[in-house]
Design a protein around this motif. Structure first.
Motif, mmCIF file in Angstrom:
data_model
loop_
_atom_site.group_PDB
_atom_site.id
_atom_site.type_symbol
_atom_site.label_atom_id
_atom_site.label_comp_id
_atom_site.label_asym_id
_atom_site.label_seq_id
_atom_site.Cartn_x
_atom_site.Cartn_y
_atom_site.Cartn_z
ATOM 1 N N GLU A 104 -3.607 8.255 3.729
ATOM 2 C CA GLU A 104 -4.487 7.655 2.567
ATOM 3 C C GLU A 104 -3.645 6.243 2.235
ATOM 4 N N GLU A 105 -2.469 6.193 2.161
ATOM 5 C CA GLU A 105 -1.862 4.865 1.829
ATOM 6 C C GLU A 105 -2.056 3.623 2.948
ATOM 7 N N GLN A 106 -2.229 4.200 4.151
ATOM 8 C CA GLN A 106 -2.404 3.400 5.472
ATOM 9 C C GLN A 106 -3.952 2.626 5.103
ATOM 10 N N VAL A 107 -5.036 3.806 4.897
ATOM 11 C CA VAL A 107 -6.425 3.425 4.920
ATOM 12 C C VAL A 107 -6.635 2.647 3.717
ATOM 13 N N SER A 122 -1.894 -1.433 -7.226
ATOM 14 C CA SER A 122 -0.571 -1.032 -8.059
ATOM 15 C C SER A 122 -0.926 0.433 -8.874
ATOM 16 N N ASN A 123 -2.196 0.525 -9.219
ATOM 17 C CA ASN A 123 -2.833 1.666 -9.906
ATOM 18 C C ASN A 123 -3.350 2.862 -8.936
ATOM 19 N N PHE A 124 -2.756 2.574 -7.690
ATOM 20 C CA PHE A 124 -3.034 3.538 -6.630
ATOM 21 C C PHE A 124 -2.537 5.129 -7.055
ATOM 22 N N LYS A 131 -11.987 4.034 -13.066
ATOM 23 C CA LYS A 131 -10.715 5.155 -12.682
ATOM 24 C C LYS A 131 -10.775 5.395 -11.238
ATOM 25 N N MET A 132 -11.839 5.748 -10.533
ATOM 26 C CA MET A 132 -11.816 6.263 -9.120
ATOM 27 C C MET A 132 -12.361 5.201 -8.161
ATOM 28 N N CYS A 133 -11.502 4.798 -7.292
ATOM 29 C CA CYS A 133 -11.933 3.516 -6.293
ATOM 30 C C CYS A 133 -12.383 3.814 -5.123
ATOM 31 N N HIS A 134 -12.166 5.139 -4.444
ATOM 32 C CA HIS A 134 -12.414 5.625 -3.344
ATOM 33 C C HIS A 134 -12.409 7.296 -3.165
ATOM 34 N N ARG A 135 -12.862 7.665 -2.198
ATOM 35 C CA ARG A 135 -12.764 9.220 -2.104
ATOM 36 C C ARG A 135 -12.290 9.393 -0.754
#
Length: 1432
Positions: free
Chosen positions: A713-716, A727-729, A1061-1065
């Protein structure tokens, strides 16, 4: 025993006091009744003398009496009924309870700190009432009346006549045979005449005149004028007069009670009345005892006595309220309302006058008379008898044992018998505290009684002798406890008189306690506990328990055990409060010490008694303790406990139906095992459609895979955010458990369910049925897009418009089972949700014990479980402790826990929701096999989704095809044999020669800068609308290593609207592929000796490809066909195949191998463009520059580059001498090639008598000339064990000197000459042969070359090898070759005779043009250059 208010001396003195009868006229009784009192009750508080009294003994010695008390009673001509006595004693005990708020005595014994009431006032009240209510007996005179007061009112017409009547009445009662009761001390009873004058109503003169007449008639010593009722009713009401009567009247003395109907009571004849009157009481108690006989052991839990209808139980329950009512009514009207304090003093003075002038002189006279009678009557016989005794030996008659005397208890003495006169005198002396004289008389009487074997009388004498001996001032002799023991044994075993035995025990135990002989006192008390009276046994057991705890070294467990026994007997006697108190005190000892069965019994009894007394909170608490401890009870008993608990709880909740829900103790909830899952459950597979595995509650947590998903998830996210992780990941966590990071508030999406899995454990051996089970929550609505500070109110468990909650109708947990309940919430608004706990009805099922031995599913098959109707509504909170903090020094030194927020999700606004289905997805592949499948993407939400990407650790496993439609093949049916490749039919002329094409890695989503693991999914317009679905082809390639592979795909997508609040899924999928062995491909490349190709260009190479079929025939693969070999490189291409056979393609059966040879040449290179060359062995050319062949090539290439990049990074920092390093790189590049070989194959498989054709490809990357490369990663062999060396690593620079092997590839040499040369040596002795030396510069730089033709003069052997020939002309050349230049040098060789010669003697030295002579070295010739010289 417990502490008492009185000292032992005071208690013993008050136990036996002179009794005075009171006979009142009706008018006199009326006067006293104005105060709510009878005459006897009126004088009772004043019956203790406040001053010392003097009297003379028979020897005329002055004797002082201190603190004397007398008892004045109304004459009652019926003996007290046993039932009345029993009722009185029971009431006395039940009324006396521990004072509210009394500070308990804390006793520390060993590990125990016990709160115990130091005093037991109920026991003292019982003892006092018991002694007062004892019926008079003929074997002793202590309870006989010494005097009689005749009381007449001054207001009567003829008081003197009234006195005469009363006197005659008293005489008739005493001397008539019609009256057997009460008993009188002596025939000539003292009569004391009292004139009662009502001051408020009567004439004082008349009273005085009557009194004067009385004094003349009866003497001043025998009469008294008592003036009362001075208080006028209209006096100030506020005036407070003390009420000394209340404390006495509460005890409700037996003499003042009406006769109590307790069945037939027969008055017995005078002869047997002596000892059987008290027997009457005993008989009745024993009959009562029979009805109350319990066969169950006191420690048995479920005994029926609590609810049985025994006399002891129900009578007391019925009669106890009456006493409370009478107490209330009596306390309502104050006593002595017409009396002033002066009247109080008058009554006190009256009692003193009566005692000083009437009673004591009378007793003194009686003692003298008795003494004189005894001396005169028994003097002769006694002296004669004693002389006889001395004569026949022994001054003491041997006392017979009690067993021998058992049949002699029936002996009766006439009233005037001298033995009884001694006893009478002893009793009189005892009553006036002359204990020395009393003791000697008792001792004498004891001997006489024992001689006559009159055991009943002897027991009485022994009893009082022991008490007298103890009470003697100065203690001349020790307390004869054995006297008491004999008396108790006699009363109990021979006379069967438990009342007198009990009196002995009460007296003796108190004496022993005063001497700190607690052990003996306890033994005595326990000995008298029996089945005939529960109340007596309970009180004595309780006192025995106090003895054990008051010992020098307290016996705590004995105390607790006897407290339990006392509580059991109190319970049987109907004394519920006392029973509860005993059990609670014992509980302090058993609690938490592992005595689980005893603890269960105590808690159960406490629960029952508390419930009976309506102390419902205590009852609930006690039953709760039984259920929450790991009970060792059998299932039936646990079921009983549970039913009782539910019943009690139901009663509690009915009292306050609107109160807060109670906390239930069952079933246990393992809060830390609570798991929270966000999102819908995945759809099951439908036929060929297989849904993405994603994540579910059925999967076990694996920290390693969890970390992998996080990294993916960090990669994508980094790719989506241009290489930077925000920063808010916050990594997406769909399932939260005790292992996940729960320090942040989890995010949930509105309208998507939240599933909470709660771990229930049933500790009992009976099933539990939970009904209407749901989650308890509170919610705070918030709109995250609008910034505002207004406070929103908290909502409790409210309507389903905010949060919908799933309710499980029935949830059965079998015995000792751990079972998970999954409960759902459906949020309909954004905000902050807090899941507090669970709410449910707790119950059991009918026939729960029958289910025990059966399969748990049997209960479930009926569909609807049958509850036994008993269930309570309650809640349990989910409180999860976070992880222990251990970062800072402060946290390490203290115990601190971080937060665990898994139950506090933030509900965010709507987000798109993706579902992925895989169609025709294989589970087994051959290594390198290519298979085409389809992926379906469905947007099941109401929002469009965009930026769909997929990331995997194994990008070489799959591809979605090229970026352009031209490069992507059509559907499989459009080509021959349904191939997954893009193919073109070839003509026969193009066989074995290369067909060229080119492609860029960018066309296939593999850029040099981007991460190869992140792949963009080619959606139309990059958007998937709500409800839309897209099917895309997906090519898969079996991994090169055999075995089971788990390949993780992470699908990433975003909403078109940006959320705060939520950027992606993300959506997860794990594919499990099992690969089996196919081909093993290895290849080598070497420089061709022909330095020029057909076009005259240098730099051509030979590529050898070794293909081996390592497939085992188990998989059904018949044979492999190598259908095409392709190359792709930026600098090289395959030119043609070196034909070996005429076969079109190479067939390989199991364990066969083939070697193929190809010629490779350089090609023009364009930036990032790869040249693809296909050499086809079959009818169809597979276009290797198109999908999926090129995709997998580029993906495998990028993964190899990544591996190489990781390795090279370790050396990059160590390049110190840059200049020399660059030179080394130039030389190293000479031996490097960048050529990749792709072997494409088909496998023919027989499966279910059908032939399938599988296809695939293997990649071999050739990097270095002469070094073998493999299609699958080689396993490194374990190095042998070596000794460890400890040294400090130094920053050594990279090696600046190339290896000889690398230098040998800098310049390539080749000699051109005729293979054989004919020369006539007869004509010419020297043979000259022209030889061309070709020099090829393989590097990218200018090279200085020195050629030395001279032979090395090393040894004679070397000359022999070379033969005797020589080079003519210039023997040393110096040249400079440009990059890639081929230079031709003409030489002449001179031979002197025939033979075979090796021309490979020239030595070539090379160095880079701009370097000093650092790298000069001899070039090695690849092979000997042999020439044959013939003579013609």
């Amino acid at each position: 025993m417990a502490q008492c208010v009185q000292s032992v001396q005071e208690f013993l003195q008050d136990a036996f006091v002179p009794l005075v009868a009171a006979l009142c006229s009706d008018e006199a009784e009326r006067l006293t009744r104005r105060n709510g009192l009878s005459f006897a009750e009126l004088v009772k508080p004043f019956c203790r003398l406040t001053s010392e009294v003097h009297m003379r003994d028979p020897n005329n010695q002055l004797h002082i009496i201190k603190n004397l008390k007398i008892a004045v009673n109304n004459i009652i001509t019926h003996p007290p009924q046993p039932g009345a006595i029993r009722k009185l004693l029971n009431d006395v005990v039940s009324v006396s309870q521990p004072a509210e708020g009394l500070v308990a005595n804390v006793i520390t014994a060993g590990d125990y700190d016990l709160n115990i009431s130091a005093t037991t006032p109920w026991f003292e009240s019982y003892r006092e009432s018991f002694l007062q209510s004892m019926p008079a007996s003929d074997h002793e005179f202590l309870n006989h009346y010494v005097a009689c007061m005749l009381v007449v009112s001054s207001s009567e017409p003829e008081p003197v006549e009234q006195f005469l009547k009363l006197s005659q009445e008293q005489h008739r009662i005493q001397h008539s045979s019609d009256y057997l009761y009460p008993k009188w001390f002596i025939p000539n009873t003292l009569k004391y005449y009292v004139l009662l004058h009502d001051v408020s109503a009567g004439e004082e003169q008349r009273a005085d005149s009557i009194y004067e007449e009385m004094k003349q008639r009866y003497g001043t010593q025998g009469c008294y004028l008592l003036k009362i009722n001075s208080r006028v009713s209209n006096r100030g009401v506020d005036e407070q007069i003390p009420d000394p009567w209340s404390q006495y009247l509460q005890k409700n003395s037996i003499q003042n009670q009406e006769s109590y109907e307790d069945g037939p009571y027969t008055v017995i004849s005078n002869k047997s009345a002596d000892h059987l009157i008290s027997d009457g009481l005993d008989i009745d108690i024993r009959v009562d005892g029979l009805s109350n006989n319990f066969k169950a052991h006191p420690l048995q839990l479920d005994h029926p006595s609590d609810t049985s209808g025994t006399l002891d139980g129900t009578d007391f329950i019925k009669t106890t309220p009456s006493l409370h009512e009478s107490k209330k009514s009596s306390s309502g009207t104050p006593h002595g309302a017409c009396l002033t304090l002066t009247d109080h003093d008058r009554i006190r003075q009256f009692i003193q006058e009566f005692t000083f002038r009437g009673l004591l002189p009378h007793i003194e006279k009686t003692i003298r008379q008795l003494n004189d009678q005894l001396i005169s009557r028994k003097g002769l016989s006694r002296s004669l008898f004693s002389a006889t005794k001395k004569w026949f030996g022994g001054g003491k008659v041997p006392e017979k044992s009690i067993n021998e005397l058992k049949n002699t208890s029936g002996l009766l003495y006439p009233p005037e018998a001298p033995e009884l006169q001694i006893r009478k005198m002893a009793d009189l002396c005892f009553l006036v505290q002359h204990y020395e004289l009393a003791y000697s008389c008792y001792h004498t009487a004891k001997k006489d009684f024992l001689n006559d074997q009159a055991m009943f009388y002897a027991a009485g004498a022994l009893e009082m002798a022991a008490v007298s001996a103890f009470l003697q001032p100065g203690a001349p002799r020790p307390y004869p406890a054995h006297y008491m023991d004999t008396a108790i044994q006699t009363y109990r075993d021979i006379c069967k008189n438990m009342v007198l035995a009990e009196r002995c025990v009460l007296l003796s135990a108190e004496i022993l306690k005063s001497q700190s002989k607690y052990s003996e006192a306890a033994a005595l008390l326990i000995r008298l506990t029996s089945e005939d009276s529960d109340l007596r046994s309970a009180l004595l057991l309780e006192q025995a328990a106090h003895c054990f705890i008051n010992m020098k070294s307290p016996m705590v467990r004995k105390f607790a055990f006897h407290m339990i026994l006392a509580g059991h007997r109190f319970s049987k006697a109907g004394q519920k409060k006392h029973a509860l108190r005993c059990y609670c005190q014992a509980m302090q000892v058993y609690k938490g010490k592992g005595w689980s069965l005893a603890e269960d019994h105590i808690n159960f009894t406490i629960g029952r008694q508390s419930f009976t007394l309506r102390q419902l909170d205590n009852a609930v608490s006690a039953f709760r303790h039984i259920l929450i401890n790991d009970s060792k009870q059998p299932a039936a008993q646990q079921g009983a406990f549970l039913r009782e608990y539910l019943y009690v709880y139901k009663n509690v909740t009915q009292l306050s139906p609107d109160g807060p829900l109670p906390q239930l103790p069952l079933p246990y909830i393992n809060s830390s095992a609570t798991r929270v899952f966000f999102g819908h459950n995945r759809r099951p597979a439908e036929g060929e459609k297989q849904a993405a595995t994603h994540i579910s509650l059925d999967q076990e947590y694996d920290s390693e895979s969890s970390q992998q998903w996080k990294e993916l998830e960090e990669q994508v996210v980094a790719v989506a955010n241009k290489g930077i992780i925000p920063s808010n990941f916050q990594p997406t966590q769909y399932c939260l458990n005790s292992y996940s990071d729960n320090s942040r508030f989890p995010l949930a999406v509105v309208e998507e369910p939240i599933t909470v899995e709660v771990a229930f454990r049933n500790p009992l051996k009976v099933p539990l049925l939970l009904t209407d089970l749901s989650l308890l929550w509170k919610f705070q609505p918030k709109d995250f897009n609008v910034k505002h500070n207004e406070e929103t109110k908290e909502l409790g468990v409210c309507g389903s418009d905010v949060i919908g909650a799933e309710v499980i109708a029935e949830f059965l947990i079998n015995s000792e089972e751990t079972k998970m309940a999954r409960l759902k919430l459906f949020p309909h608004q954004t905000g902050e949700l807090h899941i507090l706990g669970v709410v449910y009805n707790l119950g059991t099922i009918q026939g729960s014990t029958a289910l025990d031995g059966l399969d748990p599913s049997i209960g479930m098959q009926t569909g609807k479980l049958v509850s036994n109707g008993l269930s309570v509504r309650g809640r349990q909170d989910l409180e999860i402790q976070g992880p222990r903090l251990n970062n800072t020094k402060e946290e390490k030194t203290s115990i601190k826990y971080g937060p665990d927020r898994r139950l506090d999700p933030i509900i965010t606004e709507e987000m798109p929701l993706l579902e992925v289905f895989f169609i025709n997805f294989p589970t087994g592949l051959l290594c390198g096999e290519i298979r085409k499948a389809y992926v379906e993407f469905v947007n099941v939400s109401k929002c469009p989704l965009t930026a769909l990407k997929v990331v995997s650790k194994h990008p070489e496993f799959f591809t979605f095809g090229g970026n352009t439609a031209i490069l992507t093949p059509l559907s499989p049916s459009a080509s021959e044999n349904c191939s997954a490749y893009k193919t073109v039919v070839t003509d026969s002329t193009s066989l074995h020669t290369a067909l060229l094409s080119s492609a860029s890695s960018g066309d296939f989503g593999v850029g040099t800068g981007s991460q190869p693991e992140v792949i963009h999914v080619p959606l139309l317009d990059s958007v998937l609308l709500p409800g839309a679905s897209v099917q895309l082809p997906m090519w898969l390639r079996g991994p090169d290593e055999e075995g089971v592979h788990e390949i993780n795909f992470l699908f990433y997508y975003e909403s078109i609207r940006k959320h705060s609040k939520m950027c992606h899924r993300v959506l997860r999928h794990t594919a499990v592929i099992c690969t089996s062995r196919s081909l093993n491909v290895r290849a080598t490349v070497s420089r061709s000796n022909a330095l020029e190709d057909e076009e005259g260009r240098g730099d051509n190479m030979l590529v050898f490809v070794d293909v081996e079929n390592i497939n085992t025939s188990e998989t059904g693969v018949k044979e492999f066909h190598v259908v095409q070999v392709s190359s792709n490189s930026k600098h090289w291409k395959l030119q043609k195949s070196v034909k070996v056979s005429e076969d079109k393609d190479t067939k390989l059966a199991s364990r066969e191998r083939a070697k193929l040879c190809f010629k490779a040449v350089r090609c023009k290179s364009f930036d990032e463009t790869y040249t693809f060359a296909d050499i086809v062995f079959g009818n169809e050319q597979i276009i290797s520059s198109a999908s999926p062949c090129a995709d997998f090539f580029f993906r495998s290439l990028s993964s190899q580059l990544k591996r190489a990049h990781v390795q090279s990074n370790t050396h990059a920092s160590q390049a110190a001498a840059k200049q020399s390093f660059e030179a080394v790189r130039l030389i190293q590049k000479c031996s490097e090639v960048d050529l990749n070989i792709v072997v494409l194959w088909k496998a023919y498989v027989v499966e279910d008598s059908k032939q399938l054709i599988l296809e695939g490809q293997h990649h071999v990357a050739l990097h270095t000339i002469g070094k073998e490369a493999f299609s699958f990663p080689q396993k490194l062999e374990q190095p042998e064990m070596v000794l460890l060396k400890f040294f400090r690593p130094e920053n050594t620079p990279a090696p600046t000197r190339p290896t000889p092997e690398q230098l040998s590839n800098l310049i390539k040499t080749s000699l051109r000459y005729p293979e054989s040369f004919n020369h006539s040596f007869h004509q010419k002795s020297l043979c000259l042969v022209p030889v061309t030396l070709l020099l090829s510069n393989c590097s990218q730089a200018d090279v200085d070359v020195i050629i030395d033709l001279r032979h090395k003069t090393t040894s004679p052997e070397a000359l022999e090898v070379h033969g005797s020939f020589t080079w003519l002309g210039q023997t040393q050349y110096k040249l400079q070759l440009k990059s890639q230049e081929v230079y031709s040098l003409q030489l002449k060789a001179c031979f002197v005779h025939t033979g075979v010669y090796n021309l490979g003697t020239p030595r070539v030295f090379a160095k880079l043009a701009d370097q000093v002579t650092l790298f000069e070295t001899s070039q090695q010739n690849s092979m000997p250059a042999l020439i044959i010289i013939n003579n013609i």
